[in-house]
Motif scaffolding. Structure first.
Motif, PDB file in Angstrom:
ATOM      1  N   VAL A 246      21.076  13.278 -33.043  1.00 21.99           N
ATOM      2  CA  VAL A 246      21.062  14.438 -33.928  1.00 21.99           C
ATOM      3  C   VAL A 246      22.312  14.374 -34.796  1.00 21.99           C
ATOM      4  N   ILE A 247      22.128  14.428 -36.110  1.00 21.06           N
ATOM      5  CA  ILE A 247      23.242  14.379 -37.061  1.00 21.06           C
ATOM      6  C   ILE A 247      23.360  15.739 -37.735  1.00 21.06           C
ATOM      7  N   ASP A 248      24.469  16.404 -37.501  1.00 22.83           N
ATOM      8  CA  ASP A 248      24.693  17.739 -38.051  1.00 22.83           C
ATOM      9  C   ASP A 248      24.857  17.668 -39.566  1.00 22.83           C
ATOM     10  N   GLY A 249      24.302  18.655 -40.267  1.00 26.64           N
ATOM     11  CA  GLY A 249      24.338  18.658 -41.722  1.00 26.64           C
ATOM     12  C   GLY A 249      25.634  19.184 -42.285  1.00 26.64           C
ATOM     13  N   ARG A 250      26.712  18.529 -41.968  1.00 22.97           N
ATOM     14  CA  ARG A 250      28.019  18.956 -42.460  1.00 22.97           C
ATOM     15  C   ARG A 250      28.591  17.930 -43.436  1.00 22.97           C
ATOM     16  N   ASN A 251      29.557  18.390 -44.224  1.00 21.99           N
ATOM     17  CA  ASN A 251      30.167  17.492 -45.184  1.00 21.99           C
ATOM     18  C   ASN A 251      31.180  16.583 -44.500  1.00 21.99           C
ATOM     19  N   LEU A 252      31.815  15.748 -45.281  1.00 21.00           N
ATOM     20  CA  LEU A 252      32.724  14.749 -44.719  1.00 21.00           C
ATOM     21  C   LEU A 252      33.875  15.368 -43.944  1.00 21.00           C
ATOM     22  N   LYS A 253      34.357  16.525 -44.393  1.00 20.50           N
ATOM     23  CA  LYS A 253      35.475  17.173 -43.721  1.00 20.50           C
ATOM     24  C   LYS A 253      35.027  18.014 -42.531  1.00 20.50           C
ATOM     25  N   GLY A 254      33.715  18.203 -42.390  1.00 17.75           N
ATOM     26  CA  GLY A 254      33.198  18.902 -41.219  1.00 17.75           C
ATOM     27  C   GLY A 254      33.346  20.399 -41.249  1.00 17.75           C
ATOM     28  N   ASP A 255      33.610  21.003 -42.432  1.00 20.50           N
ATOM     29  CA  ASP A 255      33.859  22.439 -42.456  1.00 20.50           C
ATOM     30  C   ASP A 255      32.759  23.247 -43.134  1.00 20.50           C
ATOM     31  N   VAL A 256      31.785  22.600 -43.759  1.00 16.97           N
ATOM     32  CA  VAL A 256      30.697  23.293 -44.429  1.00 16.97           C
ATOM     33  C   VAL A 256      29.380  22.651 -44.013  1.00 16.97           C
ATOM     34  N   GLY A 257      28.420  23.482 -43.623  1.00 13.03           N
ATOM     35  CA  GLY A 257      27.123  22.968 -43.202  1.00 13.03           C
ATOM     36  C   GLY A 257      26.088  23.068 -44.306  1.00 13.03           C
ATOM     37  N   SER A 258      24.960  22.392 -44.103  1.00 15.34           N
ATOM     38  CA  SER A 258      23.885  22.408 -45.085  1.00 15.34           C
ATOM     39  C   SER A 258      22.541  22.256 -44.395  1.00 15.34           C
ATOM     40  N   ARG A 259      21.544  22.838 -45.018  1.00 18.23           N
ATOM     41  CA  ARG A 259      20.174  22.513 -44.655  1.00 18.23           C
ATOM     42  C   ARG A 259      19.870  21.079 -45.130  1.00 18.23           C
ATOM     43  N   ILE A 260      19.036  20.377 -44.366  1.00 15.74           N
ATOM     44  CA  ILE A 260      18.604  19.037 -44.778  1.00 15.74           C
ATOM     45  C   ILE A 260      17.258  19.202 -45.469  1.00 15.74           C
ATOM     46  N   SER A 261      17.202  18.849 -46.735  1.00 14.98           N
ATOM     47  CA  SER A 261      16.015  19.170 -47.531  1.00 14.98           C
ATOM     48  C   SER A 261      14.951  18.079 -47.503  1.00 14.98           C
ATOM     49  N   ALA A 262      15.317  16.827 -47.216  1.00  9.97           N
ATOM     50  CA  ALA A 262      14.312  15.758 -47.223  1.00  9.97           C
ATOM     51  C   ALA A 262      14.896  14.482 -46.643  1.00  9.97           C
ATOM     52  N   VAL A 263      14.000  13.622 -46.152  1.00  8.98           N
ATOM     53  CA  VAL A 263      14.393  12.290 -45.701  1.00  8.98           C
ATOM     54  C   VAL A 263      13.300  11.316 -46.113  1.00  8.98           C
ATOM     55  N   TYR A 264      13.717  10.135 -46.586  1.00  9.32           N
ATOM     56  CA  TYR A 264      12.788   9.118 -47.078  1.00  9.32           C
ATOM     57  C   TYR A 264      13.153   7.767 -46.489  1.00  9.32           C
ATOM     58  N   ASP A 265      12.155   6.908 -46.330  1.00 13.40           N
ATOM     59  CA  ASP A 265      12.403   5.537 -45.888  1.00 13.40           C
ATOM     60  C   ASP A 265      12.678   4.659 -47.097  1.00 13.40           C
ATOM     61  N   ALA A 266      13.821   3.992 -47.107  1.00 13.85           N
ATOM     62  CA  ALA A 266      14.156   3.005 -48.143  1.00 13.85           C
ATOM     63  C   ALA A 266      13.933   1.619 -47.542  1.00 13.85           C
ATOM     64  N   ALA A 267      12.695   1.183 -47.539  1.00 17.22           N
ATOM     65  CA  ALA A 267      12.303  -0.018 -46.799  1.00 17.22           C
ATOM     66  C   ALA A 267      13.126  -1.257 -47.157  1.00 17.22           C
ATOM     67  N   PRO A 268      13.344  -1.575 -48.442  1.00 21.00           N
ATOM     68  CA  PRO A 268      14.113  -2.795 -48.748  1.00 21.00           C
ATOM     69  C   PRO A 268      15.549  -2.751 -48.225  1.00 21.00           C
ATOM     70  N   ARG A 269      16.067  -1.547 -47.993  1.00 24.57           N
ATOM     71  CA  ARG A 269      17.453  -1.400 -47.549  1.00 24.57           C
ATOM     72  C   ARG A 269      17.556  -1.173 -46.041  1.00 24.57           C
ATOM     73  N   LYS A 270      16.419  -1.062 -45.363  1.00 25.56           N
ATOM     74  CA  LYS A 270      16.385  -0.775 -43.929  1.00 25.56           C
ATOM     75  C   LYS A 270      17.211   0.476 -43.606  1.00 25.56           C
ATOM     76  N   SER A 271      16.908   1.535 -44.358  1.00 26.36           N
ATOM     77  CA  SER A 271      17.680   2.759 -44.169  1.00 26.36           C
ATOM     78  C   SER A 271      16.837   3.970 -44.530  1.00 26.36           C
ATOM     79  N   PHE A 272      17.308   5.133 -44.075  1.00 29.90           N
ATOM     80  CA  PHE A 272      16.770   6.413 -44.506  1.00 29.90           C
ATOM     81  C   PHE A 272      17.708   6.996 -45.563  1.00 29.90           C
ATOM     82  N   VAL A 273      17.131   7.600 -46.587  1.00 32.11           N
ATOM     83  CA  VAL A 273      17.908   8.317 -47.592  1.00 32.11           C
ATOM     84  C   VAL A 273      17.641   9.803 -47.409  1.00 32.11           C
ATOM     85  N   VAL A 274      18.723  10.587 -47.370  1.00 36.59           N
ATOM     86  CA  VAL A 274      18.648  11.984 -46.943  1.00 36.59           C
ATOM     87  C   VAL A 274      19.163  12.899 -48.042  1.00 36.59           C
ATOM     88  N   GLY A 275      18.409  13.968 -48.315  1.00 38.47           N
ATOM     89  CA  GLY A 275      18.826  14.971 -49.284  1.00 38.47           C
ATOM     90  C   GLY A 275      19.347  16.214 -48.589  1.00 38.47           C
TER      91      GLY A 275
END
Length: 520
Positions: A246-275
């Motif tokens: 589980v990855i919490d929707g916080r910014n790099l400094k860890g002080d502000v949270g966010s809703r996660i609006s979307a996740v997509y598979d980036a197949a050529p990169r073997k990764s998920f891209v998250v909004g």
């Protein structure tokens, strides 16, 4: 005995703290008549969650009707003979009121919710029955929102093979494993269902959150990622829906949270891209076990006061932006994310250099998540509908300049095409007067060449091509609606199948092969 999932408070006293003065009596009515199925904290149990975020698609008058009349083909009874009209109105208002404090859903809750009717290896590893007779890559999965069912269609015979009940309010397109055997569904209230197409069985389910936006399946079929509004996090499972992280929707400094609006598979990169809905960031989460550690320049070890490298596998590599991007389109290589803010400002973000590289002229409210691309005069272009303006925007993907703004009958949601078709189809389903008409656009001249209006006054939208580009299926999005098959070249109707508000149809081949004519 009704099962209430772990993490749901059972005390009726807790409900009274949530009630506004105008809703006196509603908590008691809910406890007496509803809590056994929907959970004492309204988080859902046998029935769906009853929270404002979970009910965005249900109009208030329809909620009143559901309480009064029940829901056919479900365990939702009718309360019209038990409760007064005033009580029903009070209950309806209650379920649209926020819960305070906000409900939580922990890792322990996720693990405890998992259901596995058919463990891995317990079903035949071969296609069964009518599925064995069909082209496995020309099957369609159809989501029917009217009575919460899913249909499996044989794309060659244009016939329904199977129909089964789904979780409440499936949201986001179903996602397939690369072999076409399994499809994963995400419901509005957080349930992820794994369906075995070859055996026509739901084999596993888990509740990833309280309000989920969509799910993505890795290109190797080994991982499933789920974007949650509530709680704001990204949840990652293995292919059997066992929790990995589980990855919490916080910014790099860890002080502000966010809703996660979307996740997509980036197949050529073997990764998920998250909004992220509330923070100006994009995440890339590698699912490659050999991914190299990365350094994002921030201090992670606060006790030592020094920055350290982050493991590359299943950790977010963040790209900071000036403002949140609400919707995404990807170039075929997935190196570039094309996004737009709610204010209509478009940006092209390169995931390698991790910064915006271009701005776009996209007024109104573009719906890039439904964007498509094709070659025109030797240039690849991307086209997007608009949720606010009556237009389709076409942009050159070499210089990111607007090629054309094609007038439509009204604001639209879906745009579809196919590699073998010279046409793109667009709806105007956001229009109060033209929601019953599809327009057909010539992809080279960028002119509207036809209109299709089978049932005046009834919503007609969401085209999907078969794998060969021979015909399209469009949705008559009514309770007593239909799947309408149309010739892709003559635009004439071929056939109809009855369906209950079919909101989406998904062809296995087009989705698995990431067709340029459909959203990814």
């Amino acid at each position: 005995m009704t099962k209430i999932f772990p993490g749901l408070a059972l005390a009726a006293l807790a409900l009274t703290a949530f009630a506004a003065p105008a809703l006196a009596g509603a908590p008691e009515l809910f406890t007496q008549h509803c809590a056994s199925c929907h959970g004492a904290s309204r988080l859902g149990a046998m029935g769906p969650a009853l929270l404002p975020a979970s009910l965005e698609r249900l109009k208030r008058k329809d909620a009143v009707a559901t309480i009064r009349d029940g829901r056919a083909a479900t365990q939702m009874p009718a309360f019209g003979a038990v409760l007064s009209a005033a009580d029903i109105d009070s209950l309806a208002e209650w379920v649209y009121s926020p819960v305070t404090p906000a409900p939580s859903w922990s890792e322990a809750d996720i693990r405890a919710s998992r259901i596995e009717p058919f463990p891995a290896g317990s079903l035949p590893d071969a296609r069964q029955g009518d599925v064995a007779k069909a082209d496995p890559m020309n099957l369609f999965i159809v989501v029917e929102a009217g009575d919460h069912h899913v249909s499996v269609l044989d794309g060659d015979r244009m016939e329904r093979i199977f129909r089964f009940p789904s979780r409440y309010a499936l949201h986001g397109g179903p996602k397939f494993t690369p072999d076409g055997r399994y499809v994963f569904f995400a419901s509005r209230d957080g349930w992820i269902s794994k369906f075995d197409i070859w055996n026509l069985k739901i084999v596993a389910e888990v509740r990833a959150g309280i309000n989920s936006r969509n799910a993505a399946v890795s290109s190797d079929g080994r991982y499933v990622a789920v974007a949650n509004y509530l709680p704001g996090n990204l949840v990652i499972f293995d292919a059997d829906l066992k929790l990995l992280k589980v990855i919490d929707g916080r910014n790099l400094k860890g002080d502000v949270g966010s809703r996660i609006s979307a996740v997509y598979d980036a197949a050529p990169r073997k990764s998920f891209v998250v909004g992220l809905k509330d923070l100006p960031e994009i995440w890339e989460v590698s699912y490659d076990p050999q991914a190299k550690p990365f350094f994002d320049g921030y201090v992670h070890d606060y006790k030592m006061g020094e920055a350290i490298a982050t493991p590359g596998f299943l950790n977010p590599r963040r790209t900071e932006l000036e403002e949140p991007l609400d919707d995404f389109f990807f170039t075929q290589s997935y190196d570039n994310v094309v996004g737009a803010s709610r204010e209509g400002r478009g940006r092209v973000v390169n995931l390698d250099v991790r910064r915006p590289i271009a701005s776009l002229d996209l007024p109104g409210m573009p719906h890039l998540g439904s964007g498509i691309s094709w070659l025109r005069d030797g240039h690849r272009v991307v086209a997007s509908t608009n949720l606010k303006d009556a237009r389709v925007s076409v942009i050159d993907m070499q210089n990111w300049q607007t090629v054309a703004s094609i007038p439509t009958l009204g604001p639209g949601f879906f745009l579809r095409s196919h590699e073998k078709s010279p046409y793109a189809w667009v709806d105007s389903m956001m229009s109060p007067t033209a929601r019953d008409t599809l327009q057909v656009i010539d992809k080279q001249s960028l002119q509207v060449v036809a209109q299709v209006r089978p049932e005046p006054g009834k919503t007609f939208a969401h085209v999907e091509f078969d794998r060969y580009g021979r015909y399209v299926i469009a949705s008559l999005m009514e309770k007593d609606g239909a799947l309408i098959f149309l010739d892709a070249n003559t635009f004439k109707e071929i056939k109809r199948l009855p369906a209950s508000k079919p909101i989406g149809k998904y062809n296995l081949f087009n989705k698995i092969q990431r067709s340029e004519g459909t959203s990814h």
